[in-house]
Design a protein around this motif. Sequence first.
Motif, PDB file in Angstrom:
ATOM      1  N   VAL A 214       1.035  -1.157   0.213  1.00 21.44           N
ATOM      2  CA  VAL A 214      -0.048  -0.006  -0.072  1.00 21.44           C
ATOM      3  C   VAL A 214       0.962   1.195   0.060  1.00 21.44           C
ATOM      4  CG1 VAL A 214      -1.822   1.307   1.221  1.00 21.44           C
ATOM      5  CG2 VAL A 214      -1.745  -1.165   1.319  1.00 21.44           C
ATOM      6  N   GLU A 215       0.457   2.368  -0.790  1.00 24.82           N
ATOM      7  CA  GLU A 215       1.154   3.701  -0.738  1.00 24.82           C
ATOM      8  C   GLU A 215       0.256   4.227   0.263  1.00 24.82           C
ATOM      9  OE1 GLU A 215       2.735   7.011  -3.946  1.00 24.82           O
ATOM     10  OE2 GLU A 215       0.971   5.662  -4.441  1.00 24.82           O
ATOM     11  N   GLN A 216       1.208   5.188   1.162  1.00 30.74           N
ATOM     12  CA  GLN A 216       0.494   5.905   2.254  1.00 30.74           C
ATOM     13  C   GLN A 216       1.402   7.352   2.277  1.00 30.74           C
ATOM     14  OE1 GLN A 216       0.398   3.670   6.022  1.00 30.74           O
ATOM     15  NE2 GLN A 216      -1.340   2.674   5.169  1.00 30.74           N
ATOM     16  N   PRO A 217       0.884   8.206   1.395  1.00 32.32           N
ATOM     17  CA  PRO A 217       1.624   9.446   1.286  1.00 32.32           C
ATOM     18  C   PRO A 217       1.760  10.360   2.230  1.00 32.32           C
ATOM     19  CG  PRO A 217       0.078   9.015  -0.712  1.00 32.32           C
ATOM     20  CD  PRO A 217       0.001   8.248   0.443  1.00 32.32           C
TER      21      PRO A 217
ATOM     22  N   ASN B 274       1.723  10.110  -8.919  1.00 33.78           N
ATOM     23  CA  ASN B 274       3.257   9.617  -8.841  1.00 33.78           C
ATOM     24  C   ASN B 274       4.090  10.324  -9.699  1.00 33.78           C
ATOM     25  OD1 ASN B 274       1.536   6.699  -8.035  1.00 33.78           O
ATOM     26  ND2 ASN B 274       2.834   7.576  -6.668  1.00 33.78           N
ATOM     27  N   ALA B 275       3.842  11.258 -10.294  1.00 29.97           N
ATOM     28  CA  ALA B 275       4.746  12.113 -11.046  1.00 29.97           C
ATOM     29  C   ALA B 275       6.107  12.332  -9.899  1.00 29.97           C
ATOM     30  CB  ALA B 275       4.215  13.582 -11.444  1.00 29.97           C
ATOM     31  N   GLY B 276       7.091  11.955 -10.422  1.00 23.91           N
ATOM     32  CA  GLY B 276       8.456  12.281  -9.172  1.00 23.91           C
ATOM     33  C   GLY B 276       8.698  11.256  -8.189  1.00 23.91           C
ATOM     34  N   GLY B 277       7.838  10.283  -8.336  1.00 32.25           N
ATOM     35  CA  GLY B 277       8.140   8.789  -7.550  1.00 32.25           C
ATOM     36  C   GLY B 277       6.856   8.489  -6.776  1.00 32.25           C
ATOM     37  N   ILE B 278       7.171   7.774  -6.051  1.00 31.69           N
ATOM     38  CA  ILE B 278       6.257   6.701  -5.092  1.00 31.69           C
ATOM     39  C   ILE B 278       6.363   7.558  -3.768  1.00 31.69           C
ATOM     40  CG2 ILE B 278       7.919   5.223  -3.919  1.00 31.69           C
ATOM     41  CD1 ILE B 278       4.605   3.930  -5.904  1.00 31.69           C
ATOM     42  N   HIS B 279       5.402   7.433  -3.053  1.00 29.27           N
ATOM     43  CA  HIS B 279       5.289   8.021  -1.679  1.00 29.27           C
ATOM     44  C   HIS B 279       5.131   7.040  -0.541  1.00 29.27           C
ATOM     45  CE1 HIS B 279       4.986  12.144  -3.505  1.00 29.27           C
ATOM     46  NE2 HIS B 279       4.181  11.484  -4.487  1.00 29.27           N
ATOM     47  N   ASN B 280       6.142   6.645   0.225  1.00 29.80           N
ATOM     48  CA  ASN B 280       6.164   5.912   1.328  1.00 29.80           C
ATOM     49  C   ASN B 280       5.192   4.321   0.890  1.00 29.80           C
ATOM     50  OD1 ASN B 280       7.197   7.710   2.924  1.00 29.80           O
ATOM     51  ND2 ASN B 280       5.113   8.768   3.345  1.00 29.80           N
ATOM     52  N   LEU B 281       5.817   3.588   0.420  1.00 30.23           N
ATOM     53  CA  LEU B 281       5.252   2.315   0.178  1.00 30.23           C
ATOM     54  C   LEU B 281       5.272   1.365   1.376  1.00 30.23           C
ATOM     55  CD1 LEU B 281       4.088   1.420  -2.657  1.00 30.23           C
ATOM     56  CD2 LEU B 281       6.043   0.432  -3.163  1.00 30.23           C
ATOM     57  N   ILE B 282       4.291   0.733   1.687  1.00 31.14           N
ATOM     58  CA  ILE B 282       4.226  -0.205   2.742  1.00 31.14           C
ATOM     59  C   ILE B 282       3.981  -1.676   2.540  1.00 31.14           C
ATOM     60  CG2 ILE B 282       3.385  -0.590   5.227  1.00 31.14           C
ATOM     61  CD1 ILE B 282       4.374   2.207   4.677  1.00 31.14           C
TER      62      ILE B 282
ATOM     63  N   ARG C  56      -2.912  10.277  -2.327  1.00 29.22           N
ATOM     64  CA  ARG C  56      -3.864   9.578  -1.542  1.00 29.22           C
ATOM     65  C   ARG C  56      -3.215   8.133  -1.239  1.00 29.22           C
ATOM     66  NH1 ARG C  56      -7.098   6.184  -4.589  1.00 29.22           N
ATOM     67  NH2 ARG C  56      -6.833   6.414  -6.958  1.00 29.22           N
ATOM     68  N   ASP C  57      -3.607   7.683  -0.179  1.00 24.91           N
ATOM     69  CA  ASP C  57      -3.453   6.146   0.246  1.00 24.91           C
ATOM     70  C   ASP C  57      -4.180   5.540  -1.014  1.00 24.91           C
ATOM     71  OD1 ASP C  57      -2.512   7.094   2.373  1.00 24.91           O
ATOM     72  OD2 ASP C  57      -3.939   6.094   3.737  1.00 24.91           O
ATOM     73  N   SER C  58      -3.479   4.313  -1.396  1.00 21.18           N
ATOM     74  CA  SER C  58      -3.943   3.541  -2.724  1.00 21.18           C
ATOM     75  C   SER C  58      -2.881   2.320  -2.348  1.00 21.18           C
ATOM     76  CB  SER C  58      -3.479   4.226  -3.892  1.00 21.18           C
ATOM     77  OG  SER C  58      -3.878   3.634  -4.840  1.00 21.18           O
ATOM     78  N   ALA C  59      -3.731   1.331  -2.904  1.00 24.98           N
ATOM     79  CA  ALA C  59      -3.159  -0.224  -2.977  1.00 24.98           C
ATOM     80  C   ALA C  59      -2.380  -0.112  -4.327  1.00 24.98           C
ATOM     81  CB  ALA C  59      -4.157  -1.179  -3.031  1.00 24.98           C
ATOM     82  N   LEU C  60      -1.124  -0.696  -4.268  1.00 23.75           N
ATOM     83  CA  LEU C  60      -0.239  -0.863  -5.476  1.00 23.75           C
ATOM     84  C   LEU C  60      -0.481  -2.638  -5.623  1.00 23.75           C
ATOM     85  CD1 LEU C  60       1.554  -0.211  -7.619  1.00 23.75           C
ATOM     86  CD2 LEU C  60       3.642  -0.908  -5.959  1.00 23.75           C
ATOM     87  N   VAL C  61      -0.321  -3.263  -4.795  1.00 23.63           N
ATOM     88  CA  VAL C  61      -0.499  -4.938  -4.690  1.00 23.63           C
ATOM     89  C   VAL C  61      -1.590  -5.182  -3.686  1.00 23.63           C
ATOM     90  CG1 VAL C  61       0.311  -7.278  -4.564  1.00 23.63           C
ATOM     91  CG2 VAL C  61       1.655  -5.352  -5.724  1.00 23.63           C
TER      92      VAL C  61
ATOM     93  N   GLY D 162       7.169  10.629   7.481  1.00 25.32           N
ATOM     94  CA  GLY D 162       7.435   9.648   6.078  1.00 25.32           C
ATOM     95  C   GLY D 162       8.595  10.292   5.432  1.00 25.32           C
ATOM     96  N   LYS D 163       9.407   9.173   5.037  1.00 30.88           N
ATOM     97  CA  LYS D 163      10.852   9.608   4.170  1.00 30.88           C
ATOM     98  C   LYS D 163      10.083  10.116   2.704  1.00 30.88           C
ATOM     99  CE  LYS D 163      13.986   8.371   7.098  1.00 30.88           C
ATOM    100  NZ  LYS D 163      13.133   7.856   8.001  1.00 30.88           N
ATOM    101  N   ALA D 164       8.956   9.789   2.181  1.00 32.19           N
ATOM    102  CA  ALA D 164       8.547  10.373   1.237  1.00 32.19           C
ATOM    103  C   ALA D 164       7.244  11.084   1.170  1.00 32.19           C
ATOM    104  CB  ALA D 164       8.655   9.458  -0.131  1.00 32.19           C
ATOM    105  N   SER D 165       6.882  11.523   2.387  1.00 33.76           N
ATOM    106  CA  SER D 165       5.428  12.165   2.418  1.00 33.76           C
ATOM    107  C   SER D 165       5.284  13.313   2.015  1.00 33.76           C
ATOM    108  CB  SER D 165       5.309  12.171   4.149  1.00 33.76           C
ATOM    109  OG  SER D 165       5.094  10.982   5.001  1.00 33.76           O
TER     110      SER D 165
END
Length: 455
Positions: A292-295, A344-352, A314-319, A300-303
């Motif tokens: 899950v991505e949790q921006p 996700n322009a610029g990359g991913i935000h906090n992948l859990i 926004r929070d969103s499932a990747l898998v 957070g390191k990429a919040s």
Amino acid sequence: MSATALSADRSQQDLDRLSGLAEDVIRRARAAGASQAEVSASIDTGLSVNVRLGEVETVEHTRDRGFGLTVYFGQRKGSASTADLNPDSIQATLDQACAIARFTEEDPAAGLADAARMATAFPELDLWHPWAIDTADAIALGQRIEGAGRAHAGITNSDGANVQMGESVSVYANSHGFVGCERGTRHGLSLSLIAGEGEHMQRDYWYDSVRAADDFMDAQALGDKAAERTLSRMGARSLSTRECPVLFAPELARGLIGHLVGAVSGGALYRRASFLLDHAGKAIMPGWLNIVEQPHLLRGKASGNFDAEGVATRDSALVEGGVLARYVLGSYSARKLGLSSTGNAGGIHNLIVKPGASDGEAGDFGAMLQRLGTGLLLTEVMGQGVNGITGDYSRGAAGFWVENGLITYPVEEITIAANLRDMFAGIRAVGTDVDPRSHILTGSILVDRMTVAGE
């Protein structure tokens, strides 16, 4: 770790200045004929101290500025940048961007992100924690860290300790009227040590990376950890070629997930250069596994409340349940694919990566060793042997051989190989031993089978 401040906190003044500059340049770009325009501007401040064998090697103070402008004349795009914020340089940057745009080919996917997707809420994410440390205190801290490591019997040399303080303020603005301001701090400590002599030397390190200096591990503990890791590698040997399960230590497991992110990112997909092309909605991992991505994680390191184009995060499932739920897209790659931006322009935000297992409950590192049973604990990989198009994975490696859940001896000069598609499908467990130092938050990952090539 309190000390005299390196500089007064001027972050709000810097943000106000950058915001005003960005809005002014966008107005001027529109006056010059641009149909759309966007600006990214930043000021980064830092202190970095290196200490080796108790002596100061380097001290570096930085205050870097960046200003980038992109203009669109219809579907024609021009970009220019400068590290100088004086008016003449800004005007030259504007002139260059407009000149480039007038001569480029039209690109149907070019343009700002959709105006309706711009962020409108900006909750506090607890990312700003200036570290009041001056040069003398940073040197003393580096000496304490290195001294703690060098005090261990068997440590024969040091590659040095590093103490780093960093502050960043940035603004993104565009002609939709969006102006987004961010500020964040990132501080680091590290130590690299050497054990043994001659052909029997081993090197290893440890580090910590935090938003707030109060969250650092203790200096003594960091030195001890670096020394213990270095000494544990003494007497390393190779292995005969075999197939066996491989346990990726948490700091390496996040790299494995990083290969997944790269394979499902827009640039690789629209270039048709990914082994996961057309895999959205398909199972790529075991059914119990969720990512899950949790921006909006605090500290957070990429919040972030918005991506590099101003799109709200926004929070969103990747898998989800082992199924690839979506791709990782900015607006340009989304248009190329006939899809919508995922913020996700610029990359991913906090992948859990959620802990779990195919055979019961997830466990800590000790439990993961027990689940490994007999196989390879991987603690280092080398080289760039990952093919994003085919998924072929082959890298130099080092780690420890494990038998019956117990570490028996260190290994080196081996190569591990498999295909990422098989590795993802063959994940048996994800541990609870999460490494917090990255924007990819995962515990150790157990892969059921890889080829290990050695002597």
